[in-house]
Design an enzyme around this catalytic site. Sequence first.
Site, PDB file in Angstrom:
ATOM      1  N   LYS A 119      32.525  48.289  33.765  1.00 10.93           N
ATOM      2  CA  LYS A 119      32.224  48.478  32.336  1.00 10.93           C
ATOM      3  C   LYS A 119      31.003  47.664  31.921  1.00 10.93           C
ATOM      4  O   LYS A 119      30.076  48.164  31.303  1.00 10.93           O
ATOM      5  CB  LYS A 119      33.421  48.059  31.453  1.00 10.93           C
ATOM      6  CG  LYS A 119      34.700  48.796  31.726  1.00 10.93           C
ATOM      7  CD  LYS A 119      35.800  48.387  30.769  1.00 10.93           C
ATOM      8  CE  LYS A 119      36.231  46.937  30.878  1.00 10.93           C
ATOM      9  NZ  LYS A 119      36.861  46.561  32.151  1.00 10.93           N
ATOM     10  N   ARG A 171      41.715  47.559  23.298  1.00 14.43           N
ATOM     11  CA  ARG A 171      42.501  47.445  24.518  1.00 14.43           C
ATOM     12  C   ARG A 171      43.978  47.708  24.272  1.00 14.43           C
ATOM     13  O   ARG A 171      44.757  47.685  25.208  1.00 14.43           O
ATOM     14  CB  ARG A 171      42.370  46.005  25.030  1.00 14.43           C
ATOM     15  CG  ARG A 171      41.492  45.869  26.247  1.00 14.43           C
ATOM     16  CD  ARG A 171      41.476  44.397  26.556  1.00 14.43           C
ATOM     17  NE  ARG A 171      41.182  44.124  27.912  1.00 14.43           N
ATOM     18  CZ  ARG A 171      39.957  43.813  28.345  1.00 14.43           C
ATOM     19  NH1 ARG A 171      38.928  43.831  27.515  1.00 14.43           N
ATOM     20  NH2 ARG A 171      39.768  43.504  29.605  1.00 14.43           N
ATOM     21  N   ARG A 178      32.661  39.393  42.957  1.00 15.84           N
ATOM     22  CA  ARG A 178      31.809  39.338  41.760  1.00 15.84           C
ATOM     23  C   ARG A 178      31.350  37.898  41.502  1.00 15.84           C
ATOM     24  O   ARG A 178      32.100  36.946  41.647  1.00 15.84           O
ATOM     25  CB  ARG A 178      32.571  39.808  40.521  1.00 15.84           C
ATOM     26  CG  ARG A 178      31.727  39.508  39.270  1.00 15.84           C
ATOM     27  CD  ARG A 178      32.255  40.034  37.992  1.00 15.84           C
ATOM     28  NE  ARG A 178      33.656  39.818  37.764  1.00 15.84           N
ATOM     29  CZ  ARG A 178      34.341  40.458  36.845  1.00 15.84           C
ATOM     30  NH1 ARG A 178      33.750  41.341  36.078  1.00 15.84           N
ATOM     31  NH2 ARG A 178      35.616  40.220  36.676  1.00 15.84           N
ATOM     32  N   ARG A 211      34.407  33.964  37.952  1.00 10.93           N
ATOM     33  CA  ARG A 211      35.155  33.741  36.711  1.00 10.93           C
ATOM     34  C   ARG A 211      36.522  33.146  36.990  1.00 10.93           C
ATOM     35  O   ARG A 211      37.160  33.483  37.986  1.00 10.93           O
ATOM     36  CB  ARG A 211      35.330  35.079  35.972  1.00 10.93           C
ATOM     37  CG  ARG A 211      34.210  35.323  34.983  1.00 10.93           C
ATOM     38  CD  ARG A 211      34.200  36.690  34.394  1.00 10.93           C
ATOM     39  NE  ARG A 211      35.486  37.257  34.052  1.00 10.93           N
ATOM     40  CZ  ARG A 211      35.628  38.481  33.550  1.00 10.93           C
ATOM     41  NH1 ARG A 211      34.543  39.227  33.335  1.00 10.93           N
ATOM     42  NH2 ARG A 211      36.805  38.959  33.258  1.00 10.93           N
ATOM     43  N   ARG A 260      46.029  41.264  34.987  1.00 15.28           N
ATOM     44  CA  ARG A 260      45.062  42.048  34.195  1.00 15.28           C
ATOM     45  C   ARG A 260      45.233  43.535  34.466  1.00 15.28           C
ATOM     46  O   ARG A 260      45.158  44.362  33.555  1.00 15.28           O
ATOM     47  CB  ARG A 260      43.627  41.594  34.517  1.00 15.28           C
ATOM     48  CG  ARG A 260      43.284  40.258  33.852  1.00 15.28           C
ATOM     49  CD  ARG A 260      42.146  39.549  34.540  1.00 15.28           C
ATOM     50  NE  ARG A 260      40.898  40.257  34.474  1.00 15.28           N
ATOM     51  CZ  ARG A 260      39.862  40.009  35.282  1.00 15.28           C
ATOM     52  NH1 ARG A 260      39.958  39.053  36.204  1.00 15.28           N
ATOM     53  NH2 ARG A 260      38.757  40.688  35.158  1.00 15.28           N
TER      54      ARG A 260
HETATM   55  P1  AP5 Z   1      31.823  44.558  36.107  1.00 12.67           P
HETATM   56  O1  AP5 Z   1      30.725  45.404  35.560  1.00 12.67           O
HETATM   57  O2  AP5 Z   1      31.768  43.078  35.882  1.00 12.67           O
HETATM   58  O3  AP5 Z   1      33.252  45.162  35.692  1.00 12.67           O
HETATM   59  P2  AP5 Z   1      34.015  45.101  34.297  1.00 12.67           P
HETATM   60  O4  AP5 Z   1      34.743  46.395  34.179  1.00 12.67           O
HETATM   61  O5  AP5 Z   1      33.121  44.701  33.185  1.00 12.67           O
HETATM   62  O6  AP5 Z   1      35.047  43.957  34.688  1.00 12.67           O
HETATM   63  P3  AP5 Z   1      35.671  42.775  33.837  1.00 12.67           P
HETATM   64  O7  AP5 Z   1      36.466  41.963  34.834  1.00 12.67           O
HETATM   65  O8  AP5 Z   1      34.629  42.040  33.053  1.00 12.67           O
HETATM   66  O9  AP5 Z   1      36.633  43.543  32.916  1.00 12.67           O
HETATM   67  P4  AP5 Z   1      37.822  42.983  32.179  1.00 12.67           P
HETATM   68  O10 AP5 Z   1      38.177  44.125  31.313  1.00 12.67           O
HETATM   69  O11 AP5 Z   1      38.928  42.459  33.023  1.00 12.67           O
HETATM   70  O12 AP5 Z   1      37.257  41.664  31.502  1.00 12.67           O
HETATM   71  P5  AP5 Z   1      36.797  41.277  30.026  1.00 12.67           P
HETATM   72  O13 AP5 Z   1      35.691  40.320  30.155  1.00 12.67           O
HETATM   73  O14 AP5 Z   1      36.617  42.495  29.184  1.00 12.67           O
HETATM   74  O15 AP5 Z   1      31.892  44.866  37.689  1.00 12.67           O
HETATM   75  C1  AP5 Z   1      32.811  44.167  38.504  1.00 12.67           C
HETATM   76  C2  AP5 Z   1      32.142  43.860  39.872  1.00 12.67           C
HETATM   77  O16 AP5 Z   1      31.931  45.093  40.554  1.00 12.67           O
HETATM   78  C3  AP5 Z   1      30.758  43.193  39.758  1.00 12.67           C
HETATM   79  O17 AP5 Z   1      30.617  42.298  40.822  1.00 12.67           O
HETATM   80  C4  AP5 Z   1      29.779  44.362  39.887  1.00 12.67           C
HETATM   81  O18 AP5 Z   1      28.529  43.948  40.438  1.00 12.67           O
HETATM   82  C5  AP5 Z   1      30.543  45.284  40.817  1.00 12.67           C
HETATM   83  N1  AP5 Z   1      30.274  46.701  40.597  1.00 12.67           N
HETATM   84  C6  AP5 Z   1      30.089  47.336  39.401  1.00 12.67           C
HETATM   85  N2  AP5 Z   1      29.920  48.656  39.593  1.00 12.67           N
HETATM   86  C7  AP5 Z   1      29.997  48.859  40.935  1.00 12.67           C
HETATM   87  C8  AP5 Z   1      29.900  50.021  41.762  1.00 12.67           C
HETATM   88  N3  AP5 Z   1      29.688  51.238  41.246  1.00 12.67           N
HETATM   89  N4  AP5 Z   1      30.053  49.857  43.106  1.00 12.67           N
HETATM   90  C9  AP5 Z   1      30.266  48.623  43.643  1.00 12.67           C
HETATM   91  N5  AP5 Z   1      30.354  47.493  42.916  1.00 12.67           N
HETATM   92  C10 AP5 Z   1      30.231  47.604  41.576  1.00 12.67           C
HETATM   93  O19 AP5 Z   1      38.102  40.560  29.482  1.00 12.67           O
HETATM   94  C11 AP5 Z   1      38.539  39.343  30.029  1.00 12.67           C
HETATM   95  C12 AP5 Z   1      39.772  38.867  29.271  1.00 12.67           C
HETATM   96  O20 AP5 Z   1      39.443  38.646  27.870  1.00 12.67           O
HETATM   97  C13 AP5 Z   1      40.968  39.827  29.229  1.00 12.67           C
HETATM   98  O21 AP5 Z   1      41.762  39.734  30.378  1.00 12.67           O
HETATM   99  C14 AP5 Z   1      41.696  39.367  27.952  1.00 12.67           C
HETATM  100  O22 AP5 Z   1      42.422  38.199  28.174  1.00 12.67           O
HETATM  101  C15 AP5 Z   1      40.544  39.010  27.009  1.00 12.67           C
HETATM  102  N6  AP5 Z   1      40.128  40.149  26.161  1.00 12.67           N
HETATM  103  C16 AP5 Z   1      38.888  40.735  26.123  1.00 12.67           C
HETATM  104  N7  AP5 Z   1      38.870  41.747  25.233  1.00 12.67           N
HETATM  105  C17 AP5 Z   1      40.124  41.799  24.696  1.00 12.67           C
HETATM  106  C18 AP5 Z   1      40.740  42.650  23.734  1.00 12.67           C
HETATM  107  N8  AP5 Z   1      40.057  43.657  23.148  1.00 12.67           N
HETATM  108  N9  AP5 Z   1      42.037  42.435  23.420  1.00 12.67           N
HETATM  109  C19 AP5 Z   1      42.739  41.440  23.998  1.00 12.67           C
HETATM  110  N10 AP5 Z   1      42.231  40.596  24.927  1.00 12.67           N
HETATM  111  C20 AP5 Z   1      40.927  40.777  25.259  1.00 12.67           C
END
Ligand code: AP5
Length: 212
Positions: A13, A88, A126, A159, A170
Amino acid sequence: MKLIFIGPPGSGKGTQAKRLASLHGVPHISTGDMLREAIAEGTELGRQAGPIMASGALVPDDLMMGIIRDRLGKSDAAEGFILDGFPRTVVQAEKLDSIVGNGDKGLRVLQLLVPDEVIVKRIALRRSCPSCGAIYHLESAPPATDNLCDRDGVELMARPDDNETAVRKRLEAFHRQTLPVATFYKAQSKLREVDGIGPVDEVFERIEKSLN
Ligand code: AP5
């Protein structure tokens, strides 16, 4: 462009949303990044969210709604935005409707489809820049110089919520609390599903195609 990205942790994402936002000239709004900034700054929000995030659970809806209402109220989001990681839960999706205008026809939702077993491998390798937020992958998108950010030379980090226990939690939160959000938008004919497997450029092309 008013776009919501839905997808499991590590589905790409952030990688895709940053690129799409810069191409279309709209802000990339990542609630995960905003929470990590609050933790780094030691704010009250950061103190509340930190332990919850580290465990892999979701931060409560009422806290999230305050953050997103403030952010979407800023002038740069008036013409469009890309939301990454929000909404979410169905409660967040319903409340977002009341912020952006009920049944907003311009709002589109893109779900990245990536199976759990791929997620675990992606997340383990990552690394991200704690300063500018650039995202790397030690195999598929490594930095030019070992463990240093290409943009600012800062040392890359894993992270704290990328350990195996938190990743499992997660994923469980995604299946139980976030997949119903996709169903919510599917019922409104706003959802497009995109295969998130393959090189980053190919996934990006699929996303662009599905939006045109
Ligand atoms: P990356 O692009 O970093 O993936 P991502 O989907 O953004 O992953 P996140 O771990 O950031 O998502 P998340 O939803 O768990 O975390 P968030 O920060 O939103 O890619 C991942 C890896 O793969 C990278 O190394 C990249 O280089 C690689 N990659 C990408 N595309 C690729 C491809 N095509 N092929 C190969 N490799 C590839 O949330 C974190 C925490 O915050 C949550 O757990 C929760 O506690 C809290 N939170 C955030 N928003 C909310 C909400 N709305 N409500 C409640 N809690 C929330």
